[in-house]
Write a protein that holds these residues in place. Structure first.
Motif, PDB file in Angstrom:
ATOM      1  N   ASP A 161       5.957 -24.089 -23.706  1.00  0.00           N
ATOM      2  CA  ASP A 161       4.982 -23.039 -23.398  1.00  0.00           C
ATOM      3  C   ASP A 161       3.773 -23.576 -22.635  1.00  0.00           C
ATOM      4  O   ASP A 161       3.177 -22.863 -21.831  1.00  0.00           O
ATOM      5  N   ARG A 162       3.414 -24.831 -22.865  1.00  0.00           N
ATOM      6  CA  ARG A 162       2.318 -25.417 -22.096  1.00  0.00           C
ATOM      7  C   ARG A 162       2.672 -25.468 -20.609  1.00  0.00           C
ATOM      8  O   ARG A 162       1.824 -25.226 -19.747  1.00  0.00           O
ATOM      9  N   ILE A 163       3.921 -25.793 -20.307  1.00  0.00           N
ATOM     10  CA  ILE A 163       4.370 -25.825 -18.918  1.00  0.00           C
ATOM     11  C   ILE A 163       4.376 -24.419 -18.332  1.00  0.00           C
ATOM     12  O   ILE A 163       3.887 -24.187 -17.220  1.00  0.00           O
ATOM     13  N   ALA A 194       1.571 -21.664 -14.989  1.00  0.00           N
ATOM     14  CA  ALA A 194       1.758 -20.634 -13.971  1.00  0.00           C
ATOM     15  C   ALA A 194       1.144 -19.302 -14.394  1.00  0.00           C
ATOM     16  O   ALA A 194       0.622 -18.559 -13.567  1.00  0.00           O
ATOM     17  N   ASP A 195       1.222 -19.012 -15.694  1.00  0.00           N
ATOM     18  CA  ASP A 195       0.695 -17.744 -16.195  1.00  0.00           C
ATOM     19  C   ASP A 195       0.140 -17.985 -17.600  1.00  0.00           C
ATOM     20  O   ASP A 195       0.902 -18.095 -18.556  1.00  0.00           O
ATOM     21  N   LYS A 196      -1.169 -18.077 -17.720  1.00  0.00           N
ATOM     22  CA  LYS A 196      -1.766 -18.409 -19.011  1.00  0.00           C
ATOM     23  C   LYS A 196      -1.558 -17.318 -20.052  1.00  0.00           C
ATOM     24  O   LYS A 196      -1.745 -17.549 -21.248  1.00  0.00           O
ATOM     25  N   ASN A 197      -1.159 -16.121 -19.621  1.00  0.00           N
ATOM     26  CA  ASN A 197      -0.933 -15.010 -20.552  1.00  0.00           C
ATOM     27  C   ASN A 197       0.541 -14.812 -20.895  1.00  0.00           C
ATOM     28  O   ASN A 197       0.893 -13.834 -21.547  1.00  0.00           O
TER      29      ASN A 197
END
Length: 378
Positions: A37-39, A43-46
């Motif tokens: 999920d960090r990766i 691209a999309d913090k949400n």
């Protein structure tokens, strides 16, 4: 990965401090374990999470607490958790899983977890499992897959989440694979490669071949290889530790048909001594790991090229000087083997109980901070 707006456009060679390389690629696949999920959030913090982290605590015990060939599982302990005991490399590993956790770089088995495991297996072994017999404790994080495109309707316990792996393609084209387990890594690799091929972006037309490929050392492996290794050791290295049955079995199991190369290295460069008494590992393995297996640090060798850090933390700590010395003298320029982090306390446990466990962690940190363990930047 990523020092520009294009994810993965640049890559830094792990064994080099300053070198930076430009990489041309057709597509990207994210296989980052609990860090998936960090990766994705780069691209999309949400973006909705695809991983639920679950920790598992383990303790290593002498082999005489169990069987060399038979494991045991307790499907439901007093508080409903699962506890298991398994033979592993001349020791017994006992542990439990399915405790929800945060994703951290250095998970540890806490004192209360260790006590729970010892109490649980004591009930079923009908003998008190003593804290002073614990050789090491450790913890790992399992990434349990949760499809971000599916609504779950509420929170789930870790025990109810599937252990299967999950592959999906992000809107930006990133192919993410998560979940699964060590025993299904071949199937996971095959599915991930086939998913990548299905995009049509790779100049390859044949399906993944992983199920037909043997691991390095498997080409000439046979059930009597340890006997061949023992014979070779008695010829090349008579009256040395390399001739012991335990070392012969270890080399055959760990390296397969590459064990012969390790023995030849030991003979040519006088590296047949044990790294630490009571364990079958010899000095030549350090040099082999540096030259042929991209070994990157002392920890890398003790925790991953061998399993000594997980089997016997005191022995692993005692082996540090010899591992460092062997690599320094014989690693053909791979200076990064000397890299070592002040985090060895992850593997340090007490043989005198859970209070000592915490104290010895702090002691290891103190020794590291005084420079006993060097870093590549020194």
């Amino acid at each position: 990965m990523g020092v520009s707006n294009s994810i993965g456009q640049f890559a830094r060679r792990p064994l080099s401090i300053n070198a930076l390389y430009h990489c041309g690629v057709w597509l990207f696949s994210g296989a980052a374990g609990p860090y998936v999920d960090r990766i994705r959030q780069l691209a999309d913090k949400n973006t909705k999470k695809a991983v639920t982290a679950s920790s598992g605590a383990h303790v290593t015990l002498p082999e005489w607490y169990g069987s060399t060939a038979t494991g045991m599982i307790v499907p439901k302990t007093k508080d409903g958790r699962v506890v298991f005991m398994l033979p592993f490399q001349g020791h017994i590993i006992a542990g439990t899983t399915d405790s929800a956790c945060d994703v951290i770089d250095r998970p540890v088995a806490h004192a209360e977890e260790v006590k729970f495991i010892l109490d649980a297996i004591s009930d079923f072994l009908c003998i008190k499992v003593r804290e002073e017999d614990v050789l090491s404790t450790w913890s790992g994080i399992r990434p349990l897959a949760a499809d971000p495109t599916v609504e779950t309707g509420g929170s789930q316990s870790t025990s109810s989440i599937s252990r299967d792996h999950l592959i999906f393609t992000e809107p930006n084209g990133l192919i993410t694979i998560t979940g699964g387990k060590w025993t299904t890594y071949r199937r996971m690799a095959e599915d991930a490669v086939d998913t990548a091929l299905a995009t049509g972006k790779l100049p390859v037309t044949q399906p993944c071949r992983t199920s037909r490929l043997k691991l390095l050392g498997g080409q000439a492996y046979n059930p009597t290889l340890h006997t061949e290794v023992a014979q070779q050791a008695s010829t090349l290295l008579p009256s040395t530790a390399a001739c012991s049955p335990a070392t012969a079995r270890h080399l055959a199991s760990a390296y397969g048909d590459q064990a012969h190369e390790v023995l030849e290295l030991a003979a040519d460069e006088h590296l047949a001594g044990l790294l630490v008494p009571g364990h079958p590992y010899i000095e030549a393995e350090v040099v082999h790991a540096c030259r042929s297996e991209y070994c990157a640090s002392v920890e890398d060798f003790l925790a991953r090229r061998t399993r000594l850090a997980f089997l016997d933390s005191k022995a692993a700590e005692a082996a540090i000087p010899r591992v460092s010395s062997s690599s320094r003298s014989n690693s053909s320029g791979n200076s990064s083997i000397h890299s070592y982090h002040a985090s060895w306390q992850t593997f340090i446990i007490a043989s005198s109980g859970t209070n000592g466990f915490i104290q010895q962690q702090q002691s290891a940190m103190s020794r590291a901070s005084r420079g006993l363990l060097m870093t590549a930047h020194d």
